[in-house]
Structure formats: structure tokens, C-alpha cells
Write a protein that holds these residues in place. Structure first.
Motif, PDB file in Angstrom:
ATOM      1  N   SER A  27      38.667 -38.705  77.464  1.00 58.67           N
ATOM      2  CA  SER A  27      39.876 -39.406  77.899  1.00 58.67           C
ATOM      3  C   SER A  27      40.858 -38.411  78.473  1.00 58.67           C
ATOM      4  O   SER A  27      40.712 -37.207  78.338  1.00 58.67           O
ATOM      5  CB  SER A  27      40.506 -40.160  76.716  1.00 58.67           C
ATOM      6  N   SER A  28      41.863 -38.944  79.132  1.00 55.84           N
ATOM      7  CA  SER A  28      42.881 -38.056  79.683  1.00 55.84           C
ATOM      8  C   SER A  28      43.611 -37.324  78.582  1.00 55.84           C
ATOM      9  O   SER A  28      44.062 -36.197  78.765  1.00 55.84           O
ATOM     10  CB  SER A  28      43.875 -38.867  80.528  1.00 55.84           C
ATOM     11  N   ARG A  29      43.729 -37.939  77.372  1.00 55.74           N
ATOM     12  CA  ARG A  29      44.411 -37.268  76.267  1.00 55.74           C
ATOM     13  C   ARG A  29      43.562 -36.108  75.768  1.00 55.74           C
ATOM     14  O   ARG A  29      44.063 -35.063  75.378  1.00 55.74           O
ATOM     15  CB  ARG A  29      44.690 -38.268  75.138  1.00 55.74           C
ATOM     16  N   GLU A  30      42.235 -36.304  75.765  1.00 56.55           N
ATOM     17  CA  GLU A  30      41.354 -35.222  75.330  1.00 56.55           C
ATOM     18  C   GLU A  30      41.434 -34.054  76.301  1.00 56.55           C
ATOM     19  O   GLU A  30      41.335 -32.899  75.909  1.00 56.55           O
ATOM     20  CB  GLU A  30      39.916 -35.730  75.251  1.00 56.55           C
ATOM     21  N   GLU A  31      41.623 -34.355  77.586  1.00 52.39           N
ATOM     22  CA  GLU A  31      41.705 -33.267  78.552  1.00 52.39           C
ATOM     23  C   GLU A  31      42.939 -32.433  78.316  1.00 52.39           C
ATOM     24  O   GLU A  31      42.953 -31.231  78.532  1.00 52.39           O
ATOM     25  CB  GLU A  31      41.738 -33.841  79.969  1.00 52.39           C
ATOM     26  N   GLU A  32      44.027 -33.064  77.831  1.00 52.72           N
ATOM     27  CA  GLU A  32      45.265 -32.329  77.638  1.00 52.72           C
ATOM     28  C   GLU A  32      45.249 -31.543  76.346  1.00 52.72           C
ATOM     29  O   GLU A  32      45.763 -30.449  76.271  1.00 52.72           O
ATOM     30  CB  GLU A  32      46.451 -33.307  77.621  1.00 52.72           C
ATOM     31  N   ASP A  33      44.674 -32.116  75.258  1.00 53.21           N
ATOM     32  CA  ASP A  33      44.807 -31.503  73.938  1.00 53.21           C
ATOM     33  C   ASP A  33      43.475 -31.095  73.321  1.00 53.21           C
ATOM     34  O   ASP A  33      43.417 -30.698  72.155  1.00 53.21           O
ATOM     35  CB  ASP A  33      45.499 -32.478  72.988  1.00 53.21           C
ATOM     36  N   GLY A  34      42.373 -31.186  74.032  1.00 52.86           N
ATOM     37  CA  GLY A  34      41.077 -30.808  73.493  1.00 52.86           C
ATOM     38  C   GLY A  34      40.272 -32.039  73.181  1.00 52.86           C
ATOM     39  O   GLY A  34      40.654 -33.171  73.429  1.00 52.86           O
ATOM     40  N   ALA A  35      39.086 -31.831  72.573  1.00 50.88           N
ATOM     41  CA  ALA A  35      38.167 -32.932  72.319  1.00 50.88           C
ATOM     42  C   ALA A  35      38.722 -33.890  71.286  1.00 50.88           C
ATOM     43  O   ALA A  35      38.406 -35.072  71.269  1.00 50.88           O
ATOM     44  CB  ALA A  35      36.814 -32.383  71.858  1.00 50.88           C
ATOM     45  N   ILE A  36      39.570 -33.418  70.286  1.00 52.71           N
ATOM     46  CA  ILE A  36      40.168 -34.266  69.258  1.00 52.71           C
ATOM     47  C   ILE A  36      41.675 -34.220  69.428  1.00 52.71           C
ATOM     48  O   ILE A  36      42.278 -33.154  69.455  1.00 52.71           O
ATOM     49  CB  ILE A  36      39.782 -33.795  67.841  1.00 52.71           C
ATOM     50  N   GLY A  37      42.314 -35.380  69.495  1.00 52.47           N
ATOM     51  CA  GLY A  37      43.754 -35.409  69.651  1.00 52.47           C
ATOM     52  C   GLY A  37      44.450 -34.838  68.434  1.00 52.47           C
ATOM     53  O   GLY A  37      44.028 -35.054  67.284  1.00 52.47           O
ATOM     54  N   MET A  38      45.579 -34.119  68.630  1.00 49.98           N
ATOM     55  CA  MET A  38      46.287 -33.499  67.516  1.00 49.98           C
ATOM     56  C   MET A  38      46.893 -34.560  66.597  1.00 49.98           C
ATOM     57  O   MET A  38      46.983 -34.384  65.378  1.00 49.98           O
ATOM     58  CB  MET A  38      47.392 -32.590  68.063  1.00 49.98           C
ATOM     59  N   GLY A  39      47.313 -35.703  67.127  1.00 47.52           N
ATOM     60  CA  GLY A  39      47.845 -36.768  66.283  1.00 47.52           C
ATOM     61  C   GLY A  39      46.812 -37.295  65.303  1.00 47.52           C
ATOM     62  O   GLY A  39      47.093 -37.499  64.111  1.00 47.52           O
ATOM     63  N   ASP A  40      45.583 -37.486  65.828  1.00 49.24           N
ATOM     64  CA  ASP A  40      44.505 -37.938  64.945  1.00 49.24           C
ATOM     65  C   ASP A  40      44.200 -36.900  63.878  1.00 49.24           C
ATOM     66  O   ASP A  40      43.881 -37.225  62.716  1.00 49.24           O
ATOM     67  CB  ASP A  40      43.251 -38.227  65.766  1.00 49.24           C
ATOM     68  N   PHE A  41      44.293 -35.627  64.263  1.00 51.95           N
ATOM     69  CA  PHE A  41      44.005 -34.554  63.302  1.00 51.95           C
ATOM     70  C   PHE A  41      45.012 -34.563  62.148  1.00 51.95           C
ATOM     71  O   PHE A  41      44.645 -34.494  60.968  1.00 51.95           O
ATOM     72  CB  PHE A  41      44.037 -33.201  64.029  1.00 51.95           C
ATOM     73  N   TYR A  42      46.304 -34.656  62.471  1.00 51.28           N
ATOM     74  CA  TYR A  42      47.320 -34.654  61.417  1.00 51.28           C
ATOM     75  C   TYR A  42      47.173 -35.871  60.495  1.00 51.28           C
ATOM     76  O   TYR A  42      47.348 -35.796  59.275  1.00 51.28           O
ATOM     77  CB  TYR A  42      48.719 -34.640  62.035  1.00 51.28           C
ATOM     78  N   MET A  43      46.871 -37.009  61.066  1.00 48.90           N
ATOM     79  CA  MET A  43      46.729 -38.218  60.251  1.00 48.90           C
ATOM     80  C   MET A  43      45.562 -38.112  59.288  1.00 48.90           C
ATOM     81  O   MET A  43      45.672 -38.424  58.086  1.00 48.90           O
ATOM     82  CB  MET A  43      46.565 -39.434  61.171  1.00 48.90           C
ATOM     83  N   SER A  44      44.408 -37.649  59.804  1.00 51.96           N
ATOM     84  CA  SER A  44      43.225 -37.526  58.941  1.00 51.96           C
ATOM     85  C   SER A  44      43.447 -36.470  57.857  1.00 51.96           C
ATOM     86  O   SER A  44      42.990 -36.619  56.714  1.00 51.96           O
ATOM     87  CB  SER A  44      41.998 -37.189  59.778  1.00 51.96           C
ATOM     88  N   PHE A  45      44.169 -35.385  58.202  1.00 56.10           N
ATOM     89  CA  PHE A  45      44.443 -34.346  57.210  1.00 56.10           C
ATOM     90  C   PHE A  45      45.336 -34.889  56.085  1.00 56.10           C
ATOM     91  O   PHE A  45      45.102 -34.628  54.898  1.00 56.10           O
ATOM     92  CB  PHE A  45      45.118 -33.148  57.886  1.00 56.10           C
ATOM     93  N   THR A  46      46.354 -35.643  56.449  1.00 52.85           N
ATOM     94  CA  THR A  46      47.278 -36.206  55.437  1.00 52.85           C
ATOM     95  C   THR A  46      46.555 -37.166  54.498  1.00 52.85           C
ATOM     96  O   THR A  46      46.733 -37.124  53.271  1.00 52.85           O
ATOM     97  CB  THR A  46      48.445 -36.915  56.144  1.00 52.85           C
ATOM     98  N   VAL A  47      45.738 -38.042  55.052  1.00 52.44           N
ATOM     99  CA  VAL A  47      44.996 -39.007  54.232  1.00 52.44           C
ATOM    100  C   VAL A  47      44.049 -38.295  53.281  1.00 52.44           C
ATOM    101  O   VAL A  47      43.951 -38.617  52.077  1.00 52.44           O
ATOM    102  CB  VAL A  47      44.243 -39.991  55.143  1.00 52.44           C
ATOM    103  N   SER A  48      43.335 -37.283  53.800  1.00 55.68           N
ATOM    104  CA  SER A  48      42.388 -36.542  52.956  1.00 55.68           C
ATOM    105  C   SER A  48      43.120 -35.824  51.823  1.00 55.68           C
ATOM    106  O   SER A  48      42.667 -35.805  50.667  1.00 55.68           O
ATOM    107  CB  SER A  48      41.618 -35.534  53.813  1.00 55.68           C
ATOM    108  N   TYR A  49      44.273 -35.211  52.145  1.00 54.61           N
ATOM    109  CA  TYR A  49      45.055 -34.498  51.116  1.00 54.61           C
ATOM    110  C   TYR A  49      45.537 -35.458  50.042  1.00 54.61           C
ATOM    111  O   TYR A  49      45.485 -35.156  48.835  1.00 54.61           O
ATOM    112  CB  TYR A  49      46.240 -33.793  51.767  1.00 54.61           C
TER     113      TYR A  49
END
Length: 935
Positions: free
Chosen positions: A874-896
Motif C-alpha cells: 500500500s501507499s502507507r507501506e511505501e512511506e513507513d515500511g512493510a508494517i505501519g508504525m501505528g499497527d506496531f504500537y497498537m499490537s505492542f500495547t495489547v501484548s504488554y
């Protein structure tokens, strides 16, 4: 009086101090020029918003040298809008000349017509040729009372009913190719100051309507009329006889007429491309006296229906000093030895593109007044004379018997000439007896392996230009024994001159400005003072003496065997083009090698240069071409390169560069630039030819009638007077040489065969003017940016041999100019873009080495395996890499949160684990010094 003068001086200082005025152009005019950019196809290459930039030095702009006000704008073929907007030009209060040729203008914006230009009280020259205006503009143009020259040629003006042109101060009017009719000339009566009227190419016939009812009196000042490419017959000559001030007539009649007596002041007459009949040419001797002021006569391409002698053709024009007889097929027979007396008073004779009998060259000694003889592109007929020793001097006249010419030439051209049997061309005997030559052109003629004619330089001490390109010169370079202090241009390229260049070369030619010796077989070290000698066998270091040539503008030492470091030549402020490619140069570029602010081309390709790309290159603001491929450069691309707004060709391939591809490269405009292909030498040559003519006392006005059919046409048929810049660059899978207009339009970036990492910056999709992009053979990762779909001009896109992932964006099918596309040997996956537009032309070689790609033209179907479900970037992946940073923070918070709650529940249920955890925490805290002191 003293106090009064003090007040005047004081007030003057106050006024100048308050004015928005600088050492360069006026600030408001610099801003106004820059505001033109949105309306232009391309702006000047050096137009910039920087306040310190002097707009008087900008391309397409000229200023008054005293007031620094803009006086000329040259915007031919540059405007993108088809509606004229007068307000854009009103800030230029001292504008005198406005060139709007070839812009496809069809009218003007609302309330922005030419009438508003009447506020420019100094406007004198307006050029609107080759647009699409109709006669509705004529009334508004009539309000420009300051105009002296108005060019309307190439417009469809006379389709309506408004035909009046009322400009009493107008001196030059161009109405050629305007579809006008004869009766429309009735409307020219109010042009009382008119001196030049151009009516060519209108298919006019019958009567001119320039006489009667006092109209000839209103045009009494008319000095020049162009009636070429019309359908008039001889009656028009009688109609023009009333214009006694006529000095120049271009009249393509069907037959040469005897009625010339009405033009007693005529100085230039063009009767080219007419039909000449013996029976109709009965001009009497008395009639010929009427043309006693005639100095220049054009008889190019005159056809005959019977055998016409040169005598009968030229006898009525006995006063002529400059005669053009080019493109005449009958002259090989007409120019007989016994008839040459009719040319005895001619000083300048042009026989270009004409078949000439060889006996003519051996018999023209009787032309006592001859100063210029041009035979370019001639075809020599007849028997060749016996071979003479081409190295004899004047003192050896015994070798030629008793024959001596009675003239001394100043200009001689025998370029691109052939013989009937394609045998070698002999140098004319009279050339050995000339001692006043200024300009000699002997290029592209097969002289059969002669030695370099050093006697030509030794005999003619005032010689300024000598051209012998591809003239079959062989053997060593033998030079004259004494200096040729006047020689400024010497071109002996494309020959087979061998051995060493004499060490005293520079002392023999102390004022040489242009020297071209490329494509010969010179050997050993280069003398200290020379440049422009590529493709020889020079070796050793580049001499430091080059740095003393402060006027050097072009240096080409490519394809030799030079070694060592490149000398630092910061004194070469006029340098524009530097070519040092394909040598054995080494070392770093730590010093500022060429500190010329006007440098346009820097080619250091295919050497052994090392180190980082230096920051000083970013100070070369005019740099348009930077070629550094196939060296050993390392480190990252300096961000300073992104400041080079004039840069349009960048080749850093085949080095050891690393790091990320800078996204700021998207700031490069990659606009077309004429400077990339131009070499100042060609301008010098054309101009200097005119200077030679002026030195001979000739009036250039009559010799250079608007470039066509004149002395300057010699240059169009004479390749040696034209020099083009050329470069080599790899694109479309091969290496090509570009020059001329193609080079002007080329824009490309090649970063292949390096060690770049990271993603491809999506911002590169903003390079809308780029035609070639090569990022192959690197370690780039991530997806292919979908923003590449905005590269509408791109013709070659190579992303092969990287580690790219994801799908190939389907939007790339919008690239209709794409000819070469390859993404081979990556980790791409998913279905290929639809086979439409250019993508329908790419075969499987463009995609090989990507095992997860599927779909035509590949044999693998997308229904076989998991390729179909591979997600696209997606265009968002092109800007921020293969995984969006927003998704990363959300998954990290839930796991913690899950881990924390699980730990609390376990400790609550099991008391033993709770007590053990308590002691572990207390023991760990007790080990900390600060905590232990507080216990």
C-alpha cells in the motif's frame, strides 16, 4: 550656488538609497521575470528566486548596461498558454524588444490584449511570427505608437474585414506567409516611415497596388521589399520603378526583366531561382548604367532554357562587387576561360553547391579584384592537373612556371568538394601564391594523403582561421618556422597525423583560442598548453600548464592514457565543458578542480578515482551533466548534489557508493537546457567570419540578409564551422552517444552497480521530466513505489538485481512512453500488471528471477499456488515500511497488557510464587547502592 548643488547631491543620494535597486537588475523586474515561469514550457536554466541572482545574466533576458533595466525578452517557442496576457510584461518599463515567435498564440486573455502594451513607451520591436492570430489584433497593435519593427509573418491575418495598420513610426513590417491578397496593400498608406516591407510567400499575383492615390508618396522611404515566393510577372518591376529610394529587392520573378532604371539607388538585388531566357534579356548598356550603385547580386539557382553564356548573364550588372551563383547546374560549361573577364571587378564570388570545371580553378588569375572565393560542396569536373609539390613556398615559384595570380584572397573555402571519378582533390595552384588570407576552409575534401600545409601559415601571416577536418592529412605535424600571431582557430581533427606534437607549438600560435586535434594518431606527452585532443595516445600526467589558460572554455582529453591526479585549476573561470573520461587518472577529488561557476559538463568516467564525492561539486550551480561512472568512489551521495537545480544528467554507476538513495534527488527539475549541447567555439567561428568581412570593408547588412541565401549560408553547408558537445551515457540497456537537440532534452539518473541499501524513495516519483532511471545491481529493499506512475516522460526503468518485495504496482501501466522495463532478479510476488499499453510489449526476460511472480507473459499461472493471495504494498507501506508504525504500537500495547494481567492473576492464585517474587524484588533492589543507603 554651493548650497543648491549640495541639496541636489543630497536628494540624489536619498532617491538612490530608497530605490529598490541592486548591483544587478531591479528587484521588481527580477520578481516579474520569475512570475513568468508558470506560463512557460521551460524557464531559463539559471532563473532562481535567490535575491543575489542578477536577472540581467539570466537566459532569454537582456538589460540596459547603465540602468540595469530589462530591455529584451526572448520567449520564442517557450509559452505554454495559447492566450496572450499583456499584464505579465507591464513591469518592464524600459522593454524595447519582445520576441514571442512560434508560441501557438490564438488570441489574448480578457482585457489583456496588445492595446495594454501601449504603456511600454519604449517598446520598439515586437515579433509575433508563426502564431495563430487573425486580423482582430491589428486594431490593438495600431495603438503601439512606439513600434519601429513589427513581425506578423506566419499568421492567418487577413480572413476578416479589419485590415488597417496605422503606425506612422513603423520602419519594418513583416507580412510574409499571412495569406494576404493584393488589395490589402491598399491599407499600407499610413505607414509613412516604412523602410522595409516583407511580403514573401503569399501567392500574390497581378498588381501590387502600391501606386496610385498618393500611396507611393506615403511609402517614399521604402528601401527594401521582399516579394519572394509569389506569382508576379515582369509587370511588377515597372510598378516598383517609382520607389527611387529602393536599395534592396528580393523578387522571385519568372523571367529576368530589363526594366531596372527606376531603381537608381538599388544596392542589393536578389533574382535567385528564376527562369532566364536569352530572348528576353535585352538590357542595353545605357540601361545597365541605371544600376551603377548595385553592389550585391544573388543569382542562385537560375535556370536556363538554352545555352546561356556567363557574359550575357552578368553584363548588365557591371558594378557588382559581391556575386552569388550558388546551386547553378549550367556553370560548369558557362564559366569558360574566355568569359572570365566579365568577373574582373567582382570581389566576392560564391559558387557553393555548383558543378565547376577544374580549368576554372587554374584560370581565374585574371580576376584581379577577387578577395573571397567560396566553393563549398562543389563538384569538380574535367581533367585533374598534374600533381604539384604541396610544400613549396612562394619563393619556389619556379615549380609553377610563369603562372601567377593577379588577386590576393582573404577568404577561401574548398570544403566538402568531390570530383567526377571520386579521385583526390588537388589544392589549386593559386593558393600557393596567396599571402593575405584570413579564413581558409579545406575540410571534408579528399586531398589524397597530403602533409599538413605549414606553408599556408608561413605565407599568410594574417591568417585567423584554418579548418582542415577530415582532409586526408598524413605524416608528422610540421609547423612554420616563425609564429602565426593572428591565428585564433585551428581545426585539424579526423586526419592521420602521427608522431609528436612539436614542443614549440604554443609559442608559434600565441593567440590561439580554438584548437581541435582529436581523432588523429599523436603520441607521447601532450604539450603544456593544449586541450581538445581526445582519442589519441597521450600518456603521463595532465600538465599543470593547462591551469594558466584562463580563457579556456572547452577541454577534452578523453580516451587517452593520462595518469596521476587531476590538477586543481581554480583559475579557469570561463570553463564550460570538461571531458577527462577513459584515462588512467587516480587519487581523490578533495580539492576544487574546476571552480568555474559556468561549468556545464564534468565527465570523469572510467578512471581510477577514489574517495568520496566532494562537496565542492555542489557549488557548480550551472552544472547540467555530471558523469562519474566506473571509478572507485565510496561513501554516501552527498545531499549537496540536490542543490544543483540545473543538473539533468547524473551518472554515478559502477562505483562503491553505499547508504540510502537520497530522497532529495526528487528536487532536481531535470528541465531541458540548450547549454548542454552548445560549445562557444561555434559562436566564435560564425561571428569571426563576419569580422573578416568587415575588415575587408564590406557592409554586413547586404551580405547577411537574415541568414538565408547569404554568406552565412556558407556556414549551413560547411560542417567545420559547427561544433557540438557530445556525451556517452548508458540507458535502455546499451551505451549511446548523445549530442545536439537530443542531448538538450535528455534527462537521466544512473546509480546502478553500487552498494545502496534501504527502500526506493517514493519521492523519486516527482521527477516528472526524467527519461531514464537505473537503480539496478544494488541492495535495495521494500516495494516498488506506486508513485513511479507519475514519471510520464520515462523511457527506460531498470530496477533489476535488488531485493525488492511485494507486487509490481498496476499503476505503472500508465507509463505510455516506457520502452525498457526490467525488475529481474528481485523477490517480487503476485500477478503481473495487465498487458496493456507498453506493458504488452515486455517479455518474460523483464521479470525473470522472481519465483513468486505469475501471469502473462510468464508461463506460471496465478491459480497455481499462493501467489494470488500475496498482498500488494500500500501507499502507507511505501512511506513507513512493510508494517505501519501505528499497527506496531497498537499490537505492542495489547501484548504488554496481556502479559501484565496474566502475571498478576498467576501471583494472586499461587502464594508460593507470590512470596518468591517478593523476595526476588527486594533482593534485587538491595543490590542498588542508593536503595541500600535508604534502608
Amino acid at each position: 550656488m554651493g548650497p543648491i548643488w549640495l541639496r541636489v547631491v543630497f536628494l540624489t543620494v536619498l532617491v538612490l538609497d530608497g530605490a529598490e535597486w541592486s548591483d544587478g537588475c531591479w528587484d521588481e523586474e527580477r520578481i516579474a521575470i520569475f512570475q513568468l515561469r508558470p506560463f512557460l514550457l521551460f524557464a531559463g536554466f539559471n532563473w532562481t528566486e535567490e535575491r543575489v541572482s542578477d536577472c540581467c545574466q539570466w537566459e532569454f533576458v537582456e538589460c540596459n548596461t547603465t540602468t540595469r533595466r530589462v530591455t529584451r525578452l526572448s520567449l520564442a517557442e517557450a509559452i505554454s498558454s495559447n492566450l496572450f496576457n499583456a499584464s505579465l510584461f507591464l513591469p518592464f518599463e524600459e522593454l524595447r524588444s519582445l520576441d514571442l515567435r512560434g508560441n501557438g498564440l490564438v488570441g489574448y486573455a480578457k482585457n489583456q490584449g496588445f492595446r495594454k502594451l501601449s504603456k511600454l513607451r519604449h517598446l520598439e520591436n515586437l515579433d509575433l511570427t508563426f502564431n495563430y492570430f487573425n486580423d482582430s489584433i491589428l486594431s490593438s497593435l495600431s495603438k503601439l505608437s512606439s513600434l519601429k519593427s513589427l513581425s506578423l509573418g506566419g499568421n492567418d491575418l487577413f480572413t476578416g474585414s479589419d485590415h488597417n495598420i496605422e503606425l506612422s513610426g513603423l520602419e519594418t513590417l513583416d507580412l510574409s506567409l499571412t495569406n494576404m491578397k493584393n488589395n490589402l496593400l491598399l491599407h499600407l498608406g499610413g505607414l509613412s516611415s516604412l523602410t522595409t516591407l516583407l511580403l514573401g510567400g503569399n501567392n500574390l499575383e497581378g498588381t501590387l497596388h502600391l501606386q496610385g492615390n498618393g500611396r507611393e508618396q506615403s511609402l517614399i522611404n521604402l528601401e527594401e521589399i521582399d516579394l519572394s515566393d509569389n506569382l508576379f510577372n515582369n509587370s511588377v518591376v515597372a510598378e516598383l520603378s517609382g520607389f527611387s529610394n529602393l536599395r534592396k529587392l528580393t523578387d522571385f520573378l519568372y523571367e529576368i526583366s530589363p526594366e531596372f532604371c527606376g531603381w537608381s539607388s538599388l544596392e542589393s538585388l536578389d533574382l535567385s531561382y528564376n527562369e532566364r531566357r536569352e530572348a528576353n534579356c535585352n538590357i542595353s548598356v545605357a540601361g545597365s548604367r541605371c544600376l551603377r550603385k548595385l553592389k550585391t547580386l544573388y543569382l542562385d539557382g537560375v535556370s536556363t532554357k538554352q545555352n546561356v553564356s556567363l557574359t550575357s548573364l552578368l553584363e548588365p550588372f557591371s558594378s557588382v562587387k559581391t556575386l552569388f551563383l550558388r546551386e547553378n547546374s549550367y556553370l560548369s560549361k558557362a564559366v569558360a576561360t574566355q568569359e572570365l573577364h566579365v568577373l574582373s571587378d567582382v570581389e566576392n564570388l560564391f559558387l557553393d553547391n555548383t558543378a565547376v570545371d577544374i580549368s576554372f580553378l587554374q584560370s581565374i588569375g585574371i580576376l584581379t579584384s577577387l578577395k573571397t572565393l567560396s566553393l563549398s560542396n562543389c563538384s569538380l569536373t574535367g581533367t585533374l592537373p598534374a600533381h604539384q609539390d604541396e610544400n613549396k613556398l612562394v619563393g619556389d615559384s619556379a615549380a609553377f612556371g610563369t603562372w601567377l595570380p593577379k588577386f590576393q584572397l582573404e577568404i577561401f573555402c574548398l570544403s566538402n568538394c568531390t570530383t567526377e571519378e571520386h579521385e583526390k582533390v588537388q589544392l589549386p595552384e593559386f593558393l600557393y601564391f596567396q599571402h593575405d588570407l584570413r579564413y581558409v576552409g579545406l575540410s571534408y575534401s579528399n586531398f589524397g594523403g597530403i602533409r599538413f600545409p605549414h606553408w599556408l601559415l608561413q605565407n599568410n601571416t594574417r591568417l585567423e582561421e584554418l579548418y582542415m577536418i577530415d582532409s586526408s592529412i598524413v605524416g608528422p605535424l610540421v609547423l612554420p618556422s616563425h609564429p602565426s600571431s593572428e591565428l585564433k582557430v585551428l581545426d585539424m581533427s579526423k586526419n592521420k597525423i602521427q608522431h609528436d606534437i612539436p614542443r614549440n607549438f604554443c609559442s608559434l600560435f600565441p593567440h590561439l583560442v580554438v584548437l581541435v586535434m582529436s581523432k588523429n594518431a599523436f603520441e607521447t606527452n601532450i604539450p603544456l598548453c593544449l586541450g581538445g585532443m581526445k582519442r589519441n595516445h597521450f600518456e603521463g600526467p595532465i600538465p599543470m600548464g593547462l591551469c594558466s589558460l584562463v580563457y579556456l572554455g572547452f577541454l577534452d582529453l578523453s580516451t587517452n592514457h593520462f595518469s596521476g591526479i587531476i590538477p586543481s585549476c581554480s583559475s579557469l573561470q570561463k570553463m564550460k565543458h570538461v571531458h577527462l573520461a577513459q584515462n588512467e587518472l587516480s587519487g581523490t577529488l578533495s580539492d576544487s578542480l574546476f571552480n568555474s561557476s559556468s561549468l556545464v559538463t564534468l565527465d570523469l568516467s572510467e578512471n581510477n578515482l577514489t574517495g568520496r564525492i566532494p562537496d565542492w561539486i555542489s557549488r557548480l550551480l550551472d552544472l547540467g551533466v555530471l558523469l562519474m561512472k566506473a571509478n572507485q568512489f565510496s561513501g554516501e551521495i552527498p545531499l549537496h548534489l540536490c542543490r544543483l537545480q540545473s543538473l539533468s544528467i547524473l551518472d554515478l554507476s559502477q562505483n562503491k557508493l553505499s547508504g540510502h538513495v537520497p530522497s532529495c534527488l526528487s528536487n532536481l527539475t531535470l528541465k531541458p537546457r540548450s547549454e548542454k549541447s552548445s560549445v562557444d567555439a561555434m559562436y566564435y567561428r560564425a561571428d569571426s567570419f563576419d569580422y573578416v568581412l568587415e575588415d575587408m570593408g564590406l557592409t554586413i547588412y547586404y551580405l547577411t540578409k537574415d541568414y538565408w541565401g547569404s554568406v552565412l549560408q556558407l556556414l549551413t553547408f560547411y560542417p567545420l564551422t559547427f561544433e557540438e558537445e557530445e556525451i556517452q551515457i548508458s540507458t535502455k540497456g546499451a551505451t549511446y552517444t548523445y549530442k545536439g537537440n537530443i542531448l538538450d532534452l535528455l534527462s537521466a539518473i544512473d546509480l546502478s552497480c553500487n552498494q545502496f541499501t534501504g527502500i526506493i524513495p517514493p519521492a523519486l516519483g516527482n521527477l516528472s521530466e526524467i527519461r531514464g532511471l537505473n537503480l539496478s545491481h544494488n541492495n535495495l529493499t521494500g516495494p516498488i513505489p506506486s508513485t513511479f506512475s507519475k514519471l510520464k516522460q520515462i523511457e527506460s526503468l531498470d530496477l533489476s538485481y535488488n531485493n525488492l518485495i511485494g507486487r509490481i504496482p498496476s499503476e505503472l501501466t500508465e507509463l505510455t512512453a516506457l520502452e525498457i522495463f526490467t525488475v529481474a532478479y528481485n523477490d517480487l510476488s503476485g500477478p503481473l500488471p495487465d498487458r496493456k499499453a507498453q506493458f504488452g510489449t515486455f517479455d518474460e526476460s523483464s521479470y525473470k528471477g522472481n519465483s513468486l511472480l505469475c501471469g502473462p507473459p510468464l508461463s506460471k499461472s496465478c491459480n497455481e499456488g499462493g501467489s494470488l493471495g500475496t498482498p500488494s504494498a500500500s501507499s502507507r507501506e511505501e512511506e513507513d515500511g512493510a508494517i505501519g508504525m501505528g499497527d506496531f504500537y497498537m499490537s505492542f500495547t495489547v501484548s504488554y497488557a496481556i502479559i501484565f494481567l496474566t502475571t498478576v492473576i498467576v501471583l494472586y492464585i499461587n502464594p508460593h510464587w507470590r512470596r518468591a517474587c517478593y523476595y526476588l524484588v527486594v533482593d534485587s533492589l538491595g543490590r542498588l547502592p542508593c536503595f541500600r543507603r535508604n534502608l
